[in-house]
Design an enzyme around this catalytic site. Structure first.
Site, PDB file in Angstrom:
ATOM      1  N   GLY A 185       0.807  -1.217   0.000  1.00 58.68           N
ATOM      2  CA  GLY A 185       0.000   0.000   0.000  1.00 58.68           C
ATOM      3  C   GLY A 185       0.833   1.256   0.000  1.00 58.68           C
ATOM      4  O   GLY A 185       1.652   1.451   0.886  1.00 58.68           O
ATOM      5  N   SER A 186       0.643   2.124  -0.959  1.00 57.60           N
ATOM      6  CA  SER A 186       1.534   3.263  -1.086  1.00 57.60           C
ATOM      7  C   SER A 186       1.037   4.241  -2.143  1.00 57.60           C
ATOM      8  O   SER A 186      -0.096   4.162  -2.595  1.00 57.60           O
ATOM      9  CB  SER A 186       2.942   2.767  -1.433  1.00 57.60           C
ATOM     10  N   ARG A 187       1.942   5.140  -2.553  1.00 56.15           N
ATOM     11  CA  ARG A 187       1.581   6.160  -3.518  1.00 56.15           C
ATOM     12  C   ARG A 187       2.823   6.595  -4.285  1.00 56.15           C
ATOM     13  O   ARG A 187       3.939   6.561  -3.766  1.00 56.15           O
ATOM     14  CB  ARG A 187       0.981   7.335  -2.754  1.00 56.15           C
TER      15      ARG A 187
END
Length: 216
Positions: A185-187
């Site tokens: 989960g990240s950006r």
């Protein structure tokens, strides 16, 4: 479908832990319902971990005048902002949120020379938080190709605890080759010159190495 090399250690560890837990429950508890329920949950969880590190085969989109998506995910930001780390002026920010269900390999959006590759420790705010770009654990890379310089920032989210980046200053890199990996989960933020023609919209789902983010 291949498994990314960043996943080998994690997958092996998860398998061993689940094997020990299931073995202990089978040995100590005389309860078929508990044993089979735990086994089913373990299999589902293990398959999820494996899928997180998947590396699907794709036909890449290429072009010297194109900025290709560096990752899978959903576009959550398209706005003009001040970029304080490298450019120190206004840029057009395009941010892509990667959920745990997305493919998490990150790729070079353009070909060119690596002008910056800098890791920053930080917080673990949720990836869509406005301050995650400047306060979370992150790794910034600038790639220039003579036409333009683009900053790509990998940002750890609330679940992510490790950013991997393979690039070093001075390297010559090719569009769509692997830049790194972010776990769980990240950006990823892109900082483009003002006036760049953005070809995606907010909430649009994009694919790494395939979707055209902008035209130079």
């Amino acid at each position: 479908m291949k498994i990314h090399r960043e996943g080998f250690a994690t997958i092996s560890l998860v398998f061993l832990v689940l094997l020990v837990i299931n073995g202990a429950v089978f040995y100590w508890f005389d309860s078929p319902a508990l044993t089979w329920s735990l086994l089913a949950i373990s299999v589902i969880f293990f398959l999820f971990i494996v899928s997180f590190f998947r590396l699907p085969a794709r036909k890449n989109t290429e072009g010297d005048n194109l900025v290709i998506s560096p990752c899978d995910g959903k576009v959550v930001v398209i706005e003009e902002v001040y970029e304080p780390e490298y450019f120190k002026d206004k840029r057009l920010q395009v941010s892509i949120f990667m959920s745990p269900a997305n493919v998490h390999v990150n790729r070079n959006p353009i070909s060119g020379e690596v002008k910056l590759s800098q890791y920053h420790p930080g917080k673990y705010l949720v990836a869509w938080h406005p301050k995650s770009s400047t306060e979370n654990e992150r790794h910034s890379v600038v790639i220039g190709n003579g036409k333009t310089d683009i900053l790509i920032r990998q940002i750890a989210g609330a679940l992510a605890r490790r950013i991997v980046n393979y690039l070093k200053p001075g390297m010559q890199v090719s569009q769509n080759d692997e830049m790194g990996f972010i776990k769980f989960g990240s950006r990823v933020d892109l900082y483009l010159p003002l006036g760049t023609e953005v070809t995606v919209q907010l909430e649009q789902v994009v694919k790494g190495a395939q979707t055209v983010i902008a035209k130079i």
